[in-house]
Design a protein around this motif. Structure first.
Motif, short mmCIF file in Angstrom:
data_model
loop_
_atom_site.label_atom_id
_atom_site.label_comp_id
_atom_site.label_asym_id
_atom_site.label_seq_id
_atom_site.Cartn_x
_atom_site.Cartn_y
_atom_site.Cartn_z
N VAL A 199 10.33 4.71 -7.40
CA VAL A 199 10.00 3.40 -6.87
C VAL A 199 10.13 2.36 -7.98
O VAL A 199 9.60 2.55 -9.08
N LYS A 200 10.82 1.27 -7.69
CA LYS A 200 10.92 0.13 -8.60
C LYS A 200 10.19 -1.03 -7.93
O LYS A 200 10.71 -1.64 -6.99
N PRO A 201 8.97 -1.38 -8.37
CA PRO A 201 8.24 -2.45 -7.71
C PRO A 201 8.97 -3.79 -7.74
O PRO A 201 9.01 -4.49 -6.73
N VAL A 202 9.54 -4.15 -8.89
CA VAL A 202 10.24 -5.42 -9.01
C VAL A 202 11.51 -5.23 -9.85
O VAL A 202 11.45 -4.71 -10.96
N GLN A 203 12.64 -5.66 -9.31
CA GLN A 203 13.91 -5.65 -10.02
C GLN A 203 14.37 -7.09 -10.21
O GLN A 203 14.46 -7.85 -9.25
N THR A 204 14.64 -7.46 -11.45
CA THR A 204 15.18 -8.80 -11.71
C THR A 204 16.61 -8.68 -12.23
O THR A 204 17.06 -7.61 -12.64
N GLY A 205 17.32 -9.83 -12.21
CA GLY A 205 18.66 -9.88 -12.76
C GLY A 205 19.73 -9.30 -11.86
O GLY A 205 20.83 -9.00 -12.31
N ILE A 206 19.42 -9.17 -10.56
CA ILE A 206 20.38 -8.64 -9.61
C ILE A 206 20.53 -9.62 -8.45
O ILE A 206 19.58 -9.88 -7.72
N GLY A 207 21.72 -10.18 -8.33
CA GLY A 207 22.02 -11.10 -7.25
C GLY A 207 23.21 -10.62 -6.45
O GLY A 207 23.77 -9.55 -6.72
N PRO A 208 23.64 -11.42 -5.47
CA PRO A 208 24.78 -11.01 -4.62
C PRO A 208 26.06 -10.75 -5.40
O PRO A 208 26.88 -9.93 -4.98
N ASP A 209 26.24 -11.44 -6.52
CA ASP A 209 27.49 -11.30 -7.28
C ASP A 209 27.33 -10.47 -8.55
O ASP A 209 28.21 -10.48 -9.42
N SER A 210 26.23 -9.76 -8.68
CA SER A 210 25.97 -9.00 -9.91
C SER A 210 26.95 -7.85 -10.08
O SER A 210 27.20 -7.08 -9.13
N ALA A 211 27.49 -7.74 -11.28
CA ALA A 211 28.40 -6.63 -11.58
C ALA A 211 27.64 -5.37 -11.93
O ALA A 211 28.12 -4.25 -11.71
#
Length: 232
Positions: A37-49
């Motif tokens: 489980v990852k409670p919060v993931q940052t740095g990931i958007g629709p265009d993330s490589a």
């Protein structure tokens, strides 16, 4: 009884996700039903490589994964949520959601974001709070154990950072279960060699595993085969 493992790091970029995958692969190899489980993931958007952490874990360890909250900016969760103008679940809500998942698995591994005191919600709640609340909630409910694993660097600075992290855990009556050196260089220098000996000496916490620096780039089947041997 489900065993819960909370994985934190002494900083960002210490190898926490690969360590989480290695813990999951080891448990899976032992025949356990595993959820990460990852409670919060940052740095990931629709265009993330870059893949999300749970995607990396799922590919390497071949276990079930769940990501509870995703934010675009590569910042601390509360900062990223404020910029995005979206609400964050509270630590209490994260604990409740994690507890609801436990009955279906033998082991649930919770991967934090950054270090132990990174804020996960708008109320100032941190992974330290989540680990504490989960520990005491399960202890009261049925005695299910919660192990907190600290992922640390091999090089200079790691002794100070790791002692700070383990001291913070003990301040809320959580004894760390062990350390994982997240990236061991192919040719370690004097600092790395000494730190491998000194980390358990100065923290009083055993080193559970030492992961090779290229572990995350291994083919998934090779990773799953090799992971158990990285543990003491």
């Amino acid at each position: 009884m489900t065993r819960v493992v909370v994985v934190t790091g002494t900083d960002t970029g210490v190898g926490k996700t690969i360590a989480t995958a290695a813990l999951a692969a080891r448990a899976r190899a032992a025949g356990e039903r595993v959820l990460v489980v990852k409670p919060v993931q940052t740095g990931i958007g629709p265009d993330s490589a870059e893949p999300a952490d749970v995607d990396t874990v799922a590919e390497l360890a071949d276990v079930d994964v769940q990501e509870l909250t995703r934010l675009r900016e590569p910042l601390a969760p509360d900062t990223a949520a404020r910029l995005e103008r979206v609400p964050l679940p509270t630590v209490r809500e994260h604990v409740a959601r994690i507890r609801a998942l436990l009955p279906a698995y033998d082991r649930v591994i919770v991967e934090g974001a950054g270090g132990l005191l990174v804020r996960l919600d708008a109320e100032g709640g941190t992974l330290l709070d989540l680990a504490r609340d989960l520990t005491f909630a399960l202890r009261r409910a049925d005695g299910s154990p919660v192990d907190v694993v600290v992922v640390c660097r091999a090089g200079l600075g790691t002794l100070n950072h790791t002692e700070l992290t383990t001291t913070a855990l003990r301040a809320v009556q959580i004894e760390p279960a062990g350390l994982v050196i997240g990236s061991w260089p192919r040719e370690p220098g004097l600092a790395e060699t000494c730190n491998r000996t000194d980390l358990p000496r100065v923290t009083g916490v055993p080193v559970l595993a030492v992961l090779p620096a290229d572990a995350g780039s291994l083919a998934p089947e090779v990773f799953r085969s090799a992971a158990p041997a990285w543990f003491a």
